[in-house]
Design a protein around this motif. Sequence first.
Motif, PDB file in Angstrom:
ATOM      1  N   LEU A  11     -17.582  54.199  20.277  1.00 42.24           N
ATOM      2  CA  LEU A  11     -18.273  54.141  18.984  1.00 42.24           C
ATOM      3  C   LEU A  11     -19.129  52.882  18.871  1.00 42.24           C
ATOM      4  O   LEU A  11     -20.238  52.928  18.340  1.00 42.24           O
ATOM      5  CB  LEU A  11     -17.263  54.183  17.833  1.00 42.24           C
ATOM      6  CG  LEU A  11     -16.573  55.515  17.586  1.00 42.24           C
ATOM      7  CD1 LEU A  11     -15.417  55.344  16.610  1.00 42.24           C
ATOM      8  CD2 LEU A  11     -17.554  56.557  17.083  1.00 42.24           C
ATOM      9  N   MET A  12     -18.611  51.774  19.379  1.00 45.67           N
ATOM     10  CA  MET A  12     -19.347  50.513  19.270  1.00 45.67           C
ATOM     11  C   MET A  12     -20.530  50.450  20.232  1.00 45.67           C
ATOM     12  O   MET A  12     -21.589  49.960  19.860  1.00 45.67           O
ATOM     13  CB  MET A  12     -18.405  49.330  19.499  1.00 45.67           C
ATOM     14  CG  MET A  12     -17.488  49.078  18.321  1.00 45.67           C
ATOM     15  SD  MET A  12     -16.581  47.537  18.484  1.00 45.67           S
ATOM     16  CE  MET A  12     -14.988  48.129  18.961  1.00 45.67           C
ATOM     17  N   THR A  13     -20.356  50.955  21.451  1.00 42.79           N
ATOM     18  CA  THR A  13     -21.438  50.818  22.434  1.00 42.79           C
ATOM     19  C   THR A  13     -22.484  51.925  22.321  1.00 42.79           C
ATOM     20  O   THR A  13     -23.674  51.653  22.346  1.00 42.79           O
ATOM     21  CB  THR A  13     -20.892  50.782  23.879  1.00 42.79           C
ATOM     22  OG1 THR A  13     -20.112  51.944  24.121  1.00 42.79           O
ATOM     23  CG2 THR A  13     -20.062  49.544  24.123  1.00 42.79           C
ATOM     24  N   ILE A  14     -22.025  53.158  22.154  1.00 41.10           N
ATOM     25  CA  ILE A  14     -22.966  54.286  22.118  1.00 41.10           C
ATOM     26  C   ILE A  14     -23.533  54.505  20.717  1.00 41.10           C
ATOM     27  O   ILE A  14     -24.733  54.600  20.530  1.00 41.10           O
ATOM     28  CB  ILE A  14     -22.302  55.576  22.647  1.00 41.10           C
ATOM     29  CG1 ILE A  14     -21.933  55.385  24.121  1.00 41.10           C
ATOM     30  CG2 ILE A  14     -23.212  56.782  22.464  1.00 41.10           C
ATOM     31  CD1 ILE A  14     -21.031  56.454  24.692  1.00 41.10           C
ATOM     32  N   ASN A  15     -22.659  54.572  19.731  1.00 42.55           N
ATOM     33  CA  ASN A  15     -23.091  54.875  18.360  1.00 42.55           C
ATOM     34  C   ASN A  15     -23.517  53.647  17.570  1.00 42.55           C
ATOM     35  O   ASN A  15     -24.073  53.780  16.493  1.00 42.55           O
ATOM     36  CB  ASN A  15     -21.969  55.577  17.587  1.00 42.55           C
ATOM     37  CG  ASN A  15     -21.588  56.911  18.162  1.00 42.55           C
ATOM     38  OD1 ASN A  15     -21.686  57.139  19.353  1.00 42.55           O
ATOM     39  ND2 ASN A  15     -21.136  57.809  17.318  1.00 42.55           N
ATOM     40  N   LYS A  16     -23.190  52.471  18.088  1.00 43.55           N
ATOM     41  CA  LYS A  16     -23.454  51.216  17.367  1.00 43.55           C
ATOM     42  C   LYS A  16     -22.778  51.232  15.989  1.00 43.55           C
ATOM     43  O   LYS A  16     -23.317  50.751  15.000  1.00 43.55           O
ATOM     44  CB  LYS A  16     -24.956  50.959  17.215  1.00 43.55           C
ATOM     45  CG  LYS A  16     -25.717  50.919  18.526  1.00 43.55           C
ATOM     46  CD  LYS A  16     -25.267  49.765  19.385  1.00 43.55           C
ATOM     47  CE  LYS A  16     -26.104  49.703  20.665  1.00 43.55           C
ATOM     48  NZ  LYS A  16     -25.387  49.176  21.785  1.00 43.55           N
ATOM     49  N   GLU A  17     -21.584  51.818  15.946  1.00 42.42           N
ATOM     50  CA  GLU A  17     -20.812  51.911  14.714  1.00 42.42           C
ATOM     51  C   GLU A  17     -19.687  50.885  14.813  1.00 42.42           C
ATOM     52  O   GLU A  17     -18.853  50.970  15.702  1.00 42.42           O
ATOM     53  CB  GLU A  17     -20.247  53.333  14.553  1.00 42.42           C
ATOM     54  CG  GLU A  17     -19.779  53.695  13.163  1.00 42.42           C
ATOM     55  CD  GLU A  17     -18.682  52.805  12.635  1.00 42.42           C
ATOM     56  OE1 GLU A  17     -18.877  52.234  11.544  1.00 42.42           O
ATOM     57  OE2 GLU A  17     -17.656  52.633  13.301  1.00 42.42           O
ATOM     58  N   PHE A  18     -19.669  49.921  13.899  1.00 51.42           N
ATOM     59  CA  PHE A  18     -18.733  48.809  14.018  1.00 51.42           C
ATOM     60  C   PHE A  18     -17.657  48.761  12.935  1.00 51.42           C
ATOM     61  O   PHE A  18     -16.586  48.217  13.157  1.00 51.42           O
ATOM     62  CB  PHE A  18     -19.492  47.476  14.044  1.00 51.42           C
ATOM     63  CG  PHE A  18     -20.455  47.382  15.198  1.00 51.42           C
ATOM     64  CD1 PHE A  18     -20.007  47.089  16.475  1.00 51.42           C
ATOM     65  CD2 PHE A  18     -21.804  47.622  15.017  1.00 51.42           C
ATOM     66  CE1 PHE A  18     -20.879  47.029  17.547  1.00 51.42           C
ATOM     67  CE2 PHE A  18     -22.689  47.555  16.081  1.00 51.42           C
ATOM     68  CZ  PHE A  18     -22.224  47.266  17.350  1.00 51.42           C
ATOM     69  N   VAL A  19     -17.908  49.305  11.774  1.00 51.28           N
ATOM     70  CA  VAL A  19     -16.956  49.189  10.666  1.00 51.28           C
ATOM     71  C   VAL A  19     -15.796  50.163  10.844  1.00 51.28           C
ATOM     72  O   VAL A  19     -14.630  49.750  10.923  1.00 51.28           O
ATOM     73  CB  VAL A  19     -17.659  49.404   9.301  1.00 51.28           C
ATOM     74  CG1 VAL A  19     -16.648  49.361   8.170  1.00 51.28           C
ATOM     75  CG2 VAL A  19     -18.741  48.353   9.099  1.00 51.28           C
TER      76      VAL A  19
END
Length: 119
Positions: free
Chosen positions: A26-34
């Motif tokens: 999620l953090m690397t591909i989607n750039k979703e951090f929360v």
Amino acid sequence: MKLENNPLQNKSYDFALSIIKLSKSLMTINKEFVLSKQVLRSGTSVGANIVEANGSISKADFSAKISIAYKECLETKYWLSLLKDSKELRIDEYEELFEKADEIAKILFSILKKTRINK
């Protein structure tokens, strides 16, 4: 920290590894951090609390740690649902992880019922 004679601890450990993999993706591909950090925290906490319960010093301590693990598992299911509904998580990934979380939650709830009844 897998143990031959503790299936619940092993399931929660494998689940935590899956959650770590999901969070990284999620953090690397989607750039979703929360949401990825939320699901990482609650999803890995399940197993940590099971390990603490196994090392408890009293029945009350054991029951309290199992209760926390159960609540963290429910929270993880919430984050997984939110990730799916916000289109951050594919349906197939969601179903696999949700099923694992649900199985662990049912086992934890069963243990909780037994420990609370036997008080």
